[in-house]
Design a protein around this motif. Structure first.
Motif, PDB file in Angstrom:
ATOM      1  N   ASN A 178       9.244  -7.378  -7.456  1.00  0.00           N
ATOM      2  CA  ASN A 178       7.751  -6.968  -7.539  1.00  0.00           C
ATOM      3  C   ASN A 178       7.132  -8.145  -8.501  1.00  0.00           C
ATOM      4  O   ASN A 178       6.277  -8.952  -8.314  1.00  0.00           O
ATOM      5  CB  ASN A 178       7.235  -5.809  -8.314  1.00  0.00           C
ATOM      6  CG  ASN A 178       5.878  -5.114  -8.090  1.00  0.00           C
ATOM      7  OD1 ASN A 178       5.156  -5.909  -7.510  1.00  0.00           O
ATOM      8  ND2 ASN A 178       5.465  -4.244  -8.625  1.00  0.00           N
ATOM      9  N   SER A 189       6.952 -11.672  -7.192  1.00  0.00           N
ATOM     10  CA  SER A 189       6.282 -11.903  -5.767  1.00  0.00           C
ATOM     11  C   SER A 189       4.796 -12.027  -6.052  1.00  0.00           C
ATOM     12  O   SER A 189       4.154 -11.291  -6.861  1.00  0.00           O
ATOM     13  CB  SER A 189       6.280 -10.566  -5.009  1.00  0.00           C
ATOM     14  OG  SER A 189       7.703 -10.467  -4.426  1.00  0.00           O
ATOM     15  N   SER A 190       4.070 -12.944  -5.444  1.00  0.00           N
ATOM     16  CA  SER A 190       2.547 -12.880  -5.922  1.00  0.00           C
ATOM     17  C   SER A 190       1.807 -11.842  -5.265  1.00  0.00           C
ATOM     18  O   SER A 190       0.829 -11.743  -5.804  1.00  0.00           O
ATOM     19  CB  SER A 190       2.010 -14.089  -5.136  1.00  0.00           C
ATOM     20  OG  SER A 190       2.172 -14.144  -3.571  1.00  0.00           O
ATOM     21  N   ARG A 191       2.395 -10.866  -4.550  1.00  0.00           N
ATOM     22  CA  ARG A 191       1.731  -9.771  -3.942  1.00  0.00           C
ATOM     23  C   ARG A 191       2.769  -9.005  -3.329  1.00  0.00           C
ATOM     24  O   ARG A 191       3.506  -9.437  -2.514  1.00  0.00           O
ATOM     25  CB  ARG A 191       0.575 -10.360  -2.826  1.00  0.00           C
ATOM     26  CG  ARG A 191      -0.045  -9.115  -2.082  1.00  0.00           C
ATOM     27  CD  ARG A 191      -1.153  -9.423  -1.264  1.00  0.00           C
ATOM     28  NE  ARG A 191      -1.576  -8.616  -0.231  1.00  0.00           N
ATOM     29  CZ  ARG A 191      -1.568  -8.837   1.071  1.00  0.00           C
ATOM     30  NH1 ARG A 191      -1.264  -9.992   1.522  1.00  0.00           N
ATOM     31  NH2 ARG A 191      -1.947  -7.860   2.018  1.00  0.00           N
ATOM     32  N   THR A 223       3.159  -4.950  -1.262  1.00  0.00           N
ATOM     33  CA  THR A 223       2.696  -3.565  -0.857  1.00  0.00           C
ATOM     34  C   THR A 223       3.760  -2.778  -0.699  1.00  0.00           C
ATOM     35  O   THR A 223       4.532  -3.205   0.080  1.00  0.00           O
ATOM     36  CB  THR A 223       1.646  -3.874   0.260  1.00  0.00           C
ATOM     37  OG1 THR A 223       2.257  -4.341   1.420  1.00  0.00           O
ATOM     38  CG2 THR A 223       0.332  -4.672  -0.135  1.00  0.00           C
ATOM     39  N   GLU A 262      -0.469  -1.058  -4.060  1.00  0.00           N
ATOM     40  CA  GLU A 262      -0.448  -2.797  -3.911  1.00  0.00           C
ATOM     41  C   GLU A 262      -0.428  -3.247  -5.244  1.00  0.00           C
ATOM     42  O   GLU A 262      -0.855  -2.832  -6.589  1.00  0.00           O
ATOM     43  CB  GLU A 262      -1.662  -3.164  -3.169  1.00  0.00           C
ATOM     44  CG  GLU A 262      -1.783  -4.697  -3.077  1.00  0.00           C
ATOM     45  CD  GLU A 262      -2.943  -5.313  -2.170  1.00  0.00           C
ATOM     46  OE1 GLU A 262      -3.147  -6.239  -2.183  1.00  0.00           O
ATOM     47  OE2 GLU A 262      -3.573  -4.313  -1.662  1.00  0.00           O
ATOM     48  N   TYR A 263       0.280  -4.292  -5.536  1.00  0.00           N
ATOM     49  CA  TYR A 263       0.624  -5.124  -6.953  1.00  0.00           C
ATOM     50  C   TYR A 263       0.346  -6.520  -6.419  1.00  0.00           C
ATOM     51  O   TYR A 263       0.426  -6.938  -5.432  1.00  0.00           O
ATOM     52  CB  TYR A 263       1.952  -4.766  -7.070  1.00  0.00           C
ATOM     53  CG  TYR A 263       2.223  -3.459  -7.588  1.00  0.00           C
ATOM     54  CD1 TYR A 263       2.294  -2.912  -8.661  1.00  0.00           C
ATOM     55  CD2 TYR A 263       3.015  -2.591  -6.275  1.00  0.00           C
ATOM     56  CE1 TYR A 263       2.591  -1.471  -8.937  1.00  0.00           C
ATOM     57  CE2 TYR A 263       3.173  -1.486  -6.529  1.00  0.00           C
ATOM     58  CZ  TYR A 263       3.197  -0.920  -7.624  1.00  0.00           C
ATOM     59  OH  TYR A 263       3.404   0.494  -8.074  1.00  0.00           O
ATOM     60  N   ALA A 264       0.100  -7.387  -7.777  1.00  0.00           N
ATOM     61  CA  ALA A 264      -0.177  -8.773  -7.646  1.00  0.00           C
ATOM     62  C   ALA A 264       0.812  -9.335  -9.039  1.00  0.00           C
ATOM     63  O   ALA A 264       0.458  -8.857 -10.097  1.00  0.00           O
ATOM     64  CB  ALA A 264      -1.544  -9.229  -7.765  1.00  0.00           C
ATOM     65  N   ARG A 265       1.775 -10.048  -8.588  1.00  0.00           N
ATOM     66  CA  ARG A 265       2.570 -10.533  -9.736  1.00  0.00           C
ATOM     67  C   ARG A 265       3.156  -9.248 -10.567  1.00  0.00           C
ATOM     68  O   ARG A 265       3.285  -9.700 -11.869  1.00  0.00           O
ATOM     69  CB  ARG A 265       2.032 -11.448 -10.492  1.00  0.00           C
ATOM     70  CG  ARG A 265       1.674 -12.828  -9.538  1.00  0.00           C
ATOM     71  CD  ARG A 265       1.184 -13.913 -10.367  1.00  0.00           C
ATOM     72  NE  ARG A 265       1.079 -15.176  -9.413  1.00  0.00           N
ATOM     73  CZ  ARG A 265       0.479 -15.490  -8.437  1.00  0.00           C
ATOM     74  NH1 ARG A 265      -0.530 -14.843  -8.833  1.00  0.00           N
ATOM     75  NH2 ARG A 265       0.547 -16.654  -7.639  1.00  0.00           N
ATOM     76  N   VAL A 306      -2.849  -3.335  -8.506  1.00  0.00           N
ATOM     77  CA  VAL A 306      -4.095  -3.857  -8.208  1.00  0.00           C
ATOM     78  C   VAL A 306      -5.176  -2.801  -8.109  1.00  0.00           C
ATOM     79  O   VAL A 306      -6.180  -2.771  -8.466  1.00  0.00           O
ATOM     80  CB  VAL A 306      -3.824  -4.600  -6.894  1.00  0.00           C
ATOM     81  CG1 VAL A 306      -5.463  -4.968  -6.081  1.00  0.00           C
ATOM     82  CG2 VAL A 306      -3.165  -5.887  -6.883  1.00  0.00           C
ATOM     83  N   ASP A 312       6.479 -15.778  -4.690  1.00  0.00           N
ATOM     84  CA  ASP A 312       5.443 -16.261  -5.830  1.00  0.00           C
ATOM     85  C   ASP A 312       5.949 -17.933  -5.678  1.00  0.00           C
ATOM     86  O   ASP A 312       7.153 -18.191  -6.199  1.00  0.00           O
ATOM     87  CB  ASP A 312       5.419 -15.769  -7.132  1.00  0.00           C
ATOM     88  CG  ASP A 312       4.097 -16.386  -7.790  1.00  0.00           C
ATOM     89  OD1 ASP A 312       3.551 -17.328  -7.305  1.00  0.00           O
ATOM     90  OD2 ASP A 312       4.011 -15.474  -8.827  1.00  0.00           O
TER      91      ASP A 312
END
Length: 393
Positions: free
Chosen positions: A131, A134-136, A138, A151-154, A158, A179
């Motif tokens: 996680n 990764s840039s994103r 789900t 959902e996550y971002a880096r 989110v 990423d």
């Protein structure tokens, strides 16, 4: 050189925790920021999916457990399984920590462990590392008729988990985009992934793993692996790749032994080669340096061949043939699954559980000896071939 000379003191020590630590030193968690580390990131997510299926019983060889991996056209990786799913947010317990905890913390609670756990990658760094790198990402969980998505971002949430409708069956789908700020390349090798997934399918009889690549301009390509005979199929495939397909004499067995707190699955074949080719695995991890399971296998083969030849007066007077000469023309796979595997060395490529050697050696000697008795013509051919090879040295 003193701290005064360098101008370095406690105030200059930088303490990093959590996702910051992972993103600052990614090589510590996945091995490198090159292609090897990228593949390790995929293996972390696929390993979790495989173990969900195996622990849930779907991949025990009796069911239709599956893990489907897709390399998407936009550079992502999607991993879907038909495991137990389970609540996205839960108290953990016997089934291990819940998915949200695994994605957001190193300290999610006790991980699944034991002989039913498969090591797809080398490090078992976990979903938190995947996680964070990764840039994103789900995550979708299908359980009790519903679907829940997070959902996550880096590595940062989110939005809160959301119920997104109904679902049939159970399982998990995790999609992530490595990423580009971390990795030198974010393009996975289809061939490298396919070879490892094929190996995992051989070592977990009945499990189906598929890999689909949506990136080629000429159209999608896909492979699917499932091997009902497990390591017997593995040995047959290795022999076929060597150019001798269709060999009828793959000998195989599996056994559970409480003395080593685990199970073994062994397959072997005498070939026309004068080179020993034995591949060892522990909890689906390749033990490239061997270990007690491989040593036990050699002991058992040597004991069975020597006993058979001695009973029939085939051995010349003098000391028994050396084990390495007896095993020289063998192609074999020796796979053990242990509740508490002990790996030695920095690369964890050598199995060290001392009790495994005697257990595997005894089982191989008994099974191969029984096979010799039940197939006297082929047994005589094999043993004669082994002894003639020794005499030619």
């Amino acid at each position: 050189m003193s701290g005064e000379d360098t101008g370095y003191d406690a105030a200059r020590i930088e303490v990093l925790e959590g996702r910051e630590a992972v993103r600052k030193r990614p090589g510590m968690w996945v091995g490198s920021t090159g292609e090897r580390g990228l593949h390790q990131l995929v293996f972390e997510v696929v390993g979790r999916a495989v173990n969900q299926v195996l622990v849930g019983g779907s991949g025990s060889g009796k069911g239709s457990g599956f893990v489907d991996v897709t390399l998407t056209s936009d550079g992502g990786v999607r991993v879907a399984d038909d495991g137990t799913g389970g609540p996205f947010e839960a108290a953990g317990g016997a089934a291990g920590p819940d998915l949200e905890a695994l994605l957001t913390s190193f300290h999610a609670g006790p991980e699944l462990s034991g002989r039913h756990i498969t090591d797809v990658g080398q490090f078992r760094a976990g979903l938190f590392v995947a996680n964070a790198l990764s840039s994103r990402l789900t995550a979708e969980v299908r359980c009790e008729g519903g679907r829940r998505v997070h959902e996550y971002a880096r590595g940062v949430e989110v939005a809160p988990p959301a119920d997104v409708g109904s679902a049939t069956g159970s399982g998990t789908t995790i999609a992530f985009w490595p990423d580009s700020e971390i990795f030198q390349t974010t393009r996975c090798s289809f061939a490298v992934l396919a070879e490892r997934f094929r190996q995992v399918a051989f070592l977990n009889r009945g499990l189906r793993i598929s890999l689909t690549d949506e990136r080629p301009a000429g159209g999608t390509r896909a492979v699917s692996f499932r091997f009902p005979e497990g390591v017997r199929d593995f040995v047959a495939a290795l022999e076929a790749e060597a150019g001798t397909a269709g060999h009828p004499d793959v000998i195989g067995f599996e056994r559970e032994d409480p003395r080593m707190a685990g199970t073994m699955e062994v397959a072997l074949l005498w070939t026309g080669s004068r080179e020993e080719r034995i591949r060892g695995f522990a909890n689906s991890r390749a033990t490239c340096e061997g270990g007690t399971h491989v040593d036990g296998f050699r002991d058992g083969v040597a004991a069975a061949v020597t006993a058979y030849a001695g009973q029939r007066g085939l051995l010349a007077a003098g000391p028994d043939p050396r084990t390495d000469r007896i095993c020289r023309s063998l192609r074999a796979v020796v796979a053990v699954k242990l509740d508490h595997p002990e790996f030695l060395g920095a690369t964890r490529g050598l199995l060290g559980n001392t009790e495994v050697r005697n257990c595997v050696g005894e089982a191989v000697r008994e099974h191969l000896g029984k096979w010799f008795e039940e197939h006297p013509e082929r047994a005589a051919e094999f043993v004669d071939r082994v002894l003639r090879g020794i005499d030619q040295d």
